[in-house]
Design a protein around this motif. Structure first.
Motif, PDB file in Angstrom:
ATOM      1  N   ASP A  44       0.798  -1.221   0.000  1.00  0.00           N
ATOM      2  CA  ASP A  44       0.000   0.000   0.000  1.00  0.00           C
ATOM      3  C   ASP A  44       0.830   1.270   0.000  1.00  0.00           C
ATOM      4  N   HIS A  59      -6.704  -5.139  -5.723  1.00  0.00           N
ATOM      5  CA  HIS A  59      -7.959  -4.407  -5.843  1.00  0.00           C
ATOM      6  C   HIS A  59      -8.899  -5.080  -6.838  1.00  0.00           C
ATOM      7  N   ASP A  64     -12.941  -4.015  -6.707  1.00  0.00           N
ATOM      8  CA  ASP A  64     -12.902  -2.576  -6.956  1.00  0.00           C
ATOM      9  C   ASP A  64     -12.185  -2.342  -8.295  1.00  0.00           C
ATOM     10  N   TRP A  66     -12.427  -0.003 -10.648  1.00  0.00           N
ATOM     11  CA  TRP A  66     -11.922   1.329 -10.936  1.00  0.00           C
ATOM     12  C   TRP A  66     -10.549   1.522 -10.292  1.00  0.00           C
ATOM     13  N   ASN A  67     -10.436   1.167  -9.023  1.00  0.00           N
ATOM     14  CA  ASN A  67      -9.173   1.313  -8.304  1.00  0.00           C
ATOM     15  C   ASN A  67      -8.125   0.370  -8.889  1.00  0.00           C
ATOM     16  N   TYR A  70      -6.730   1.834 -12.021  1.00  0.00           N
ATOM     17  CA  TYR A  70      -5.791   2.910 -11.686  1.00  0.00           C
ATOM     18  C   TYR A  70      -4.412   2.326 -11.408  1.00  0.00           C
ATOM     19  N   TRP A  71      -4.340   1.261 -10.616  1.00  0.00           N
ATOM     20  CA  TRP A  71      -3.055   0.657 -10.261  1.00  0.00           C
ATOM     21  C   TRP A  71      -2.430  -0.086 -11.433  1.00  0.00           C
TER      22      TRP A  71
END
Length: 97
Positions: A44, A59, A64, A66-67, A70-71
């Motif tokens: 994290d 994630h 999740d 969307w998250n 992003y990653w």
């Protein structure tokens, strides 16, 4: 590269080598042993594409998307069209070998 079942089983039982593992391998070990929160804690606060890649997988597993996406972008990769189990195995092979 795909790891055989014995290599995966040995990794998941490898408490004696745990302290020698990178944060990415520790995260995969925790996740593979059912400790998602601890796995997430390992990566994290880390920078860099390797940690972002594990973070993305975690994630995605959490649901999740969307998250996760992003990653994946932070890791410089697209979300793979794989099962979670296949993705975990590919990540283990990447960081173990």
């Amino acid at each position: 590269m795909k790891l055989d079942e014995n290599t995966i089983a040995d990794f998941l039982k490898s408490k004696d080598k745990f302290n020698d593992y990178s944060p990415m391998l520790k995260a995969l070990w925790f996740d593979g042993n059912g400790y998602w929160e601890k796995a997430h804690d390992e990566v994290d606060s880390l920078d860099g594409q390797p940690a972002a890649r594990i973070h993305a997988y975690l994630h995605r597993k959490e649901g999740d998307q969307w998250n996760a996406d992003y990653w994946y972008r932070r890791a410089g990769e697209a979300r793979p069209d794989l099962t979670l189990e296949e993705e975990w195995g590919l990540l283990l092979a990447r960081f173990l070998l």
